[in-house]
Design a protein around this motif. Sequence first.
Motif, mmCIF file in Angstrom:
data_model
loop_
_atom_site.group_PDB
_atom_site.id
_atom_site.type_symbol
_atom_site.label_atom_id
_atom_site.label_comp_id
_atom_site.label_asym_id
_atom_site.label_seq_id
_atom_site.Cartn_x
_atom_site.Cartn_y
_atom_site.Cartn_z
ATOM 1 N N GLU A 129 -57.836 -75.725 -21.702
ATOM 2 C CA GLU A 129 -57.418 -75.505 -20.316
ATOM 3 C C GLU A 129 -58.298 -76.302 -19.370
ATOM 4 N N LYS A 130 -58.075 -77.615 -19.363
ATOM 5 C CA LYS A 130 -58.959 -78.493 -18.590
ATOM 6 C C LYS A 130 -58.717 -78.396 -17.101
ATOM 7 N N TRP A 131 -57.498 -78.048 -16.689
ATOM 8 C CA TRP A 131 -57.191 -78.078 -15.256
ATOM 9 C C TRP A 131 -57.932 -76.982 -14.506
ATOM 10 N N LEU A 132 -58.048 -75.823 -15.134
ATOM 11 C CA LEU A 132 -58.812 -74.744 -14.495
ATOM 12 C C LEU A 132 -60.263 -75.178 -14.314
ATOM 13 N N TRP A 133 -60.810 -75.764 -15.377
ATOM 14 C CA TRP A 133 -62.202 -76.225 -15.303
ATOM 15 C C TRP A 133 -62.357 -77.284 -14.220
ATOM 16 N N LEU A 134 -61.423 -78.226 -14.199
ATOM 17 C CA LEU A 134 -61.512 -79.324 -13.232
ATOM 18 C C LEU A 134 -61.410 -78.799 -11.801
ATOM 19 N N ALA A 135 -60.442 -77.898 -11.559
ATOM 20 C CA ALA A 135 -60.253 -77.365 -10.213
ATOM 21 C C ALA A 135 -61.454 -76.513 -9.809
ATOM 22 N N ALA A 136 -61.982 -75.742 -10.768
ATOM 23 C CA ALA A 136 -63.141 -74.907 -10.448
ATOM 24 C C ALA A 136 -64.339 -75.770 -10.097
#
Lengths: 356, 162
Positions: A129-136
Amino acid sequence: MNFILGMVIAAIGMGPVVMIPLVGVGLLKLNFFFGVIVPYAALAIFVIGMIYRVMNWSRSPVPYRIPTTAGQEFSYPWIKSNPIDNPKNTYGVVARMIFEVLTFRSLFRHTKLEYRNTETGPKIDYEWEKWLWLAALAFHYSFLVIFLRHFRFFMDPVPGFVLILEKLDGFMQLGLLPINGLGAPGVYLTDMLLMLALTYLLLRRIYIPQVRYISLPADYFPLFLILTLGTTGILMRYLIRVDITAVKELAIGLFTFHPVAPAGIGVIFYVHLFCLCVLISYFPFSKLCHMAGIFLSPTRNLANTSRIVRHVNPWNYPVKFHTYEAYENEFREHMIEAGLPVEKGLDSEPAKEAEE
Amino acid sequence: MTFYDRGTILPGLIIGLCLFLSPFIYNGGKAGKAPVPELTPKAKEAKQCVAPKPYMTAWHMQLLDNWRQEVVREGSRYFNANQDLWWNNQFDGQLLEKWRRFITSSDASTPGATGKTYYKSLQVTCMECHSNKSKFCDECHNYLGVSPYCWDCHVQPKEDKQ
């Protein structure tokens, strides 16, 4: 809780945050109250709340080592171990915490379960789940940069690192939009990044069913609050400008304990300030307190020394022992009389019965 | 009441709070007064800038940027103080104007009363009155840590040291 209900409750909480300063300053002209008294009260709540929260945490004993072990534990030197993900000493823990705090390492490794449709039916996939990490990551770093950039209002003279941040952040030297009237002042990248990341984090909560199911008003409210904070800030910088010299006069007044509420600052500034006051006074009592909590997470900040070091339960009370030796000393005569075997005879000589 | 790990938690808490309250420490209870831009005799004589003072204080950078765009892209060289303030021709609507006036709680958006026409030029028009850049522009810009890029391209006016 139904997610629409959750959002509605959060929005109902948000309404007064915007309306109170609009009415209080816009109509009732309570500039001093909203410019000085409310910020001081919010700051006091923040400081006392944080102290209370952290000291309350420190009352919980952590007798056992419970780190999440995300790598091979150190055992023998010839078995390759992972010193960061399964730290054996404080150095490893420090490295682990630095990666955790600065790069959100555990979130980076987060996977989510997904069903992929194939010809033979759905198959389970574990998607990174890279998008959550990136957005966070984008959100937290943007917020930090924006917070630090605001120090130009809090400090006099403006410190050098703020000027450098402003230069880097505004290096594009472009306006908000290529339209006459929006060409100046120069846009800050973090302003845009913050809003994009926040919007993603909000939409993610609404769009993904599993996340939607576990989302509560306490999840939506901080998002709404920071979105409003960002929106009013962006409006104030690019669209509804206020006299920022007066704004700095007010801010410096607060930070030097010579509070003033200069006239002529637009209501939009007080909406922005009130949002901030609500945010920092809400901080110690909400999930936002993970800022302090990350350092007190036993699953991250403990070295995995469960086997290397002997851990004694710190609340062990002294137990009164009655050893067999003492027991025999007490009852030796009776025991010999009753024909029971004893380890030592009567005249502190080895008993013949015991030898036989 | 027992507090565990005081040796690390207390210093951590104190460092964290000190970082948050660093502006108090940095200012040390005293700070320079908010600057008041100094007007040259010529500026005082003119009484009114191309737009009213509250508007100029908050919006001058947008006015200058608009002037730049209009001059460079459209060749429009003259600015009428009554008609050409940007909200008058770009947005049509009294409601928006009223809302703007409320939200900025000032008469910042009252169109200029002079009714004059000005030549759109930073060097020729603005700096003619405000020839004291260091006392007029730089005072607030330094106070707020703003570094406009005007003088990257424009020729910085020479100031008469009085």
